[in-house]
Design an enzyme around this catalytic site. Structure first.
Site, PDB file in Angstrom:
ATOM      1  CD  GLU A 194      -2.927  -1.409   2.142  1.00  0.00           C
ATOM      2  OE1 GLU A 194      -4.357  -1.448   1.828  1.00  0.00           O
ATOM      3  OE2 GLU A 194      -2.542  -1.061   3.481  1.00  0.00           O
ATOM      4  CB  CYS A 202       2.903   7.355   3.483  1.00  0.00           C
ATOM      5  SG  CYS A 202       3.486   6.226   4.530  1.00  0.00           S
ATOM      6  CB  CYS A 217       7.247  -5.264   8.730  1.00  0.00           C
ATOM      7  SG  CYS A 217       8.755  -4.641   9.570  1.00  0.00           S
ATOM      8  CB  CYS A 223       6.324  -3.273  16.002  1.00  0.00           C
ATOM      9  SG  CYS A 223       8.091  -2.793  15.780  1.00  0.00           S
ATOM     10  CB  CYS A 268       3.039  -2.220  13.628  1.00  0.00           C
ATOM     11  SG  CYS A 268       3.179  -1.929  11.924  1.00  0.00           S
ATOM     12  N   GLY A 282       6.847  -2.065   6.121  1.00  0.00           N
ATOM     13  CA  GLY A 282       8.094  -2.531   6.112  1.00  0.00           C
ATOM     14  C   GLY A 282       9.128  -1.615   6.718  1.00  0.00           C
ATOM     15  CD  GLU A 283      13.390  -0.667   9.863  1.00  0.00           C
ATOM     16  OE1 GLU A 283      12.577  -0.090  10.563  1.00  0.00           O
ATOM     17  OE2 GLU A 283      14.276   0.194   9.428  1.00  0.00           O
ATOM     18  CB  SER A 316      10.102   6.216   9.479  1.00  0.00           C
ATOM     19  OG  SER A 316       9.562   5.728  10.716  1.00  0.00           O
ATOM     20  CG  LEU A 329      12.259   6.280  21.805  1.00  0.00           C
ATOM     21  CD1 LEU A 329      13.591   5.311  21.648  1.00  0.00           C
ATOM     22  CD2 LEU A 329      12.785   7.747  22.282  1.00  0.00           C
ATOM     23  CG  HIS A 330       6.899   3.311  19.241  1.00  0.00           C
ATOM     24  ND1 HIS A 330       6.295   4.469  18.712  1.00  0.00           N
ATOM     25  CD2 HIS A 330       7.299   2.933  18.109  1.00  0.00           C
ATOM     26  CE1 HIS A 330       6.189   4.607  17.587  1.00  0.00           C
ATOM     27  NE2 HIS A 330       6.811   3.577  16.888  1.00  0.00           N
ATOM     28  CB  CYS A 367       0.724   5.883  11.477  1.00  0.00           C
ATOM     29  SG  CYS A 367       1.214   7.628  10.932  1.00  0.00           S
TER      30      CYS A 367
HETATM   31  N1  SAH Z   1       9.309   0.411   9.885  1.00  0.00           N
HETATM   32  C1  SAH Z   1       9.480   1.711   9.862  1.00  0.00           C
HETATM   33  C2  SAH Z   1       8.539   2.508   9.268  1.00  0.00           C
HETATM   34  C3  SAH Z   1       6.979   2.258   8.990  1.00  0.00           C
HETATM   35  S1  SAH Z   1       6.085   2.153  10.202  1.00  0.00           S
HETATM   36  C4  SAH Z   1       9.145   2.368  11.316  1.00  0.00           C
HETATM   37  O1  SAH Z   1       8.648   1.436  12.261  1.00  0.00           O
HETATM   38  O2  SAH Z   1       9.621   3.200  11.794  1.00  0.00           O
HETATM   39  C5  SAH Z   1       5.736   3.955  10.357  1.00  0.00           C
HETATM   40  C6  SAH Z   1       5.395   4.761  11.644  1.00  0.00           C
HETATM   41  O3  SAH Z   1       4.134   4.286  12.036  1.00  0.00           O
HETATM   42  C7  SAH Z   1       6.384   4.096  12.832  1.00  0.00           C
HETATM   43  O4  SAH Z   1       6.544   5.251  13.590  1.00  0.00           O
HETATM   44  C8  SAH Z   1       5.402   3.243  13.415  1.00  0.00           C
HETATM   45  O5  SAH Z   1       5.806   2.881  14.660  1.00  0.00           O
HETATM   46  C9  SAH Z   1       4.105   3.924  13.365  1.00  0.00           C
HETATM   47  N2  SAH Z   1       3.046   3.004  13.764  1.00  0.00           N
HETATM   48  C10 SAH Z   1       2.869   1.757  13.535  1.00  0.00           C
HETATM   49  N3  SAH Z   1       1.949   0.930  14.079  1.00  0.00           N
HETATM   50  C11 SAH Z   1       1.031   2.109  14.329  1.00  0.00           C
HETATM   51  C12 SAH Z   1      -0.305   2.301  15.063  1.00  0.00           C
HETATM   52  N4  SAH Z   1      -1.198   0.887  14.980  1.00  0.00           N
HETATM   53  N5  SAH Z   1      -0.731   3.284  15.480  1.00  0.00           N
HETATM   54  C13 SAH Z   1       0.087   4.532  15.060  1.00  0.00           C
HETATM   55  N6  SAH Z   1       1.425   4.582  14.616  1.00  0.00           N
HETATM   56  C14 SAH Z   1       1.812   3.296  14.438  1.00  0.00           C
HETATM   57 FE1  SF4 Z   2       7.839  -2.170  13.391  1.00  0.00          FE
HETATM   58 FE2  SF4 Z   2       7.657  -0.328  11.522  1.00  0.00          FE
HETATM   59 FE3  SF4 Z   2       7.709  -3.183  11.055  1.00  0.00          FE
HETATM   60 FE4  SF4 Z   2       5.470  -1.976  11.771  1.00  0.00          FE
HETATM   61  S1  SF4 Z   2       6.583  -1.593  10.008  1.00  0.00           S
HETATM   62  S2  SF4 Z   2       6.469  -4.115  12.524  1.00  0.00           S
HETATM   63  S3  SF4 Z   2       6.380  -0.197  13.113  1.00  0.00           S
HETATM   64  S4  SF4 Z   2       9.262  -2.028  12.035  1.00  0.00           S
END
Ligand code: SAH
Ligand code: SF4
Length: 366
Positions: A94, A107, A114, A118, A121, A167-168, A199, A222-223, A341
């Protein structure tokens, strides 16, 4: 079996120059081809009018400029647009366009799914199938720019690109780096480094390389303000804990005149949103080139977390401010079409690595 033609869409200027030189042509052809593909969005060699008929035929016989097939386009009531692209049998990624008065942000995704898992996500929940190629990454930009109307000043719709889709990006370093180079190239998208943001959840060795190879703007997921909690939310933290990650961040900033790094912090009710946690977070980032972007958690099915209340988000923000940290709250866009996001899920089948053990996860990302 017919040999697959080389897709030229994801080649950088240097690679295209080498390609033309090898065919016995002048290297300025690379510049012309980049302009056709990335500024005029022309992908048919026959329409490239400054190439001779012979050159067009030669290119058609050995190469192509291929864009992925689009499966669907969905528009949100707030103007956000989401596209689903076919990435092979049973796979889809997407891409989201977020229009604002002063800018248009695309975006983009860097992987089919991925592997980093996390816990908050939707992409992580889907699991991982494969890396996108440089062509597939840059095709998202080419495609969106070709479809969207130009801005009032006649410039392309996309003014900013963020690697915040599926993805990362640092786990697909080689291909992402090529895509970054194309985004920055004057003969392609000509975006400034300020307008391209990568990111990452913190793959430290590749973050160090990025600082040397292509210092675009950096956002770090960071989170959590301590390792105990971050281990649970962002499991890559068990391999690269907060202290190691932050050290790499300050080194990245220092290499680039202390440009600010954005720290993303998803606000999850009763998990990471207390005022005490805000104080702990401030200690990590105070007096550093850092700003915090609070992202209200976006829910998706299969996930039990809840979004922090707006009062709690404001209290959290106020504490950080009081302690001298720059902090903003991200406006949620496109949530009515699951484009906000963390809601991007695409379609990931034949998952090669789901819910990885730590050892395997390390193998995938390094
Ligand atoms: N993998 C990378 C980039 C993709 S995620 C990363 O993790 O940074 C892009 C952003 O969306 C990241 O900051 C991620 O932590 C955030 N994100 C993921 N799941 C989310 C959710 N359910 N609600 C809000 N932000 C989220
Ligand atoms: Fe974590 Fe970013 Fe991968 Fe989602 S896309 S699992 S936030 S690393």
């Amino acid at each position: 079996m017919q040999e697959q033609k080389k897709n030229l869409l994801g080649l950088t200027e240097d690679e295209l120059e080498a390609f033309f030189l090898e065919l016995g042509h002048k290297k300025y052809r690379a510049k012309q081809l980049l302009q056709w593909m990335h500024q005029k969005y022309v992908v048919d060699f026959d329409l490239m009018s400054d190439f001779s008929k012979d050159l067009r035929n030669e290119l058609s016989s050995i190469a192509s400029v291929s864009l992925p097939e689009i499966i669907s386009e969905t528009s949100s009531s707030d103007g956000t647009v989401k596209w689903l692209f076919n990435s092979g049998v049973g796979q889809a990624i997407e891409t989201v366009f977020i229009p604002e008065s002063e800018r248009g942000t695309l975006c983009i995704s860097s992987q089919v799914g991925c592997a980093l898992d996390c816990s908050f996500c939707a992409t992580g929940y889907q699991g991982f199938n494969r890396n996108l190629s440089a062509s597939e990454i840059i095709a998202q930009v080419c495609f969106a720019n070709s479809l969207l109307p130009r801005r009032k000043n006649g410039l392309p719709a996309i003014t900013n690109v963020v690697f915040m889709g599926m993805g990362e990006p640092l786990a697909n370093y080689k291909n992402v780096l090529k895509a970054l180079r194309i985004l920055l190239s004057d003969n392609a998208y000509g975006l400034s480094k300020r307008r391209v943001t990568l990111s990452t959840s913190g793959i430290v060795p590749n973050l160090d390389s990025l600082g040397d190879d292509c210092n675009v703007s950096l956002a770090v997921s960071l989170h959590a303000p301590n390792d105990e909690l971050r281990d649970k939310l962002v499991p890559i933290n068990k391999i690269h804990p907060i202290a190691e990650l932050l050290e790499a961040c300050w080194a990245y900033a220092e290499k680039h005149s202390n440009r600010y790094i954005t720290f993303e912090y998803v606000m999850i009710r009763d998990i990471n949103d207390s005022v005490l946690q805000a104080s702990e977070l401030a200690k990590l980032l105070k007096n550093k080139p850092a700003k915090i972007n609070l992202i209200p958690f976006n829910p998706f099915s299969d996930c039990d977390y809840q979004r922090s209340s707006s009062e709690q988000i404001k209290l959290f923000q106020a504490k950080l401010r009081e302690l001298g940290v720059i902090v903003t709250i991200r406006k949620t866009r496109g949530d009515d079409i699951d484009a906000a996001c963390g809601q991007l899920a695409g379609k990931v089948s034949n998952k090669v690595l789901v819910r990885l053990s730590e050892k395997k996860r390390r193998a995938v990302v390094l």
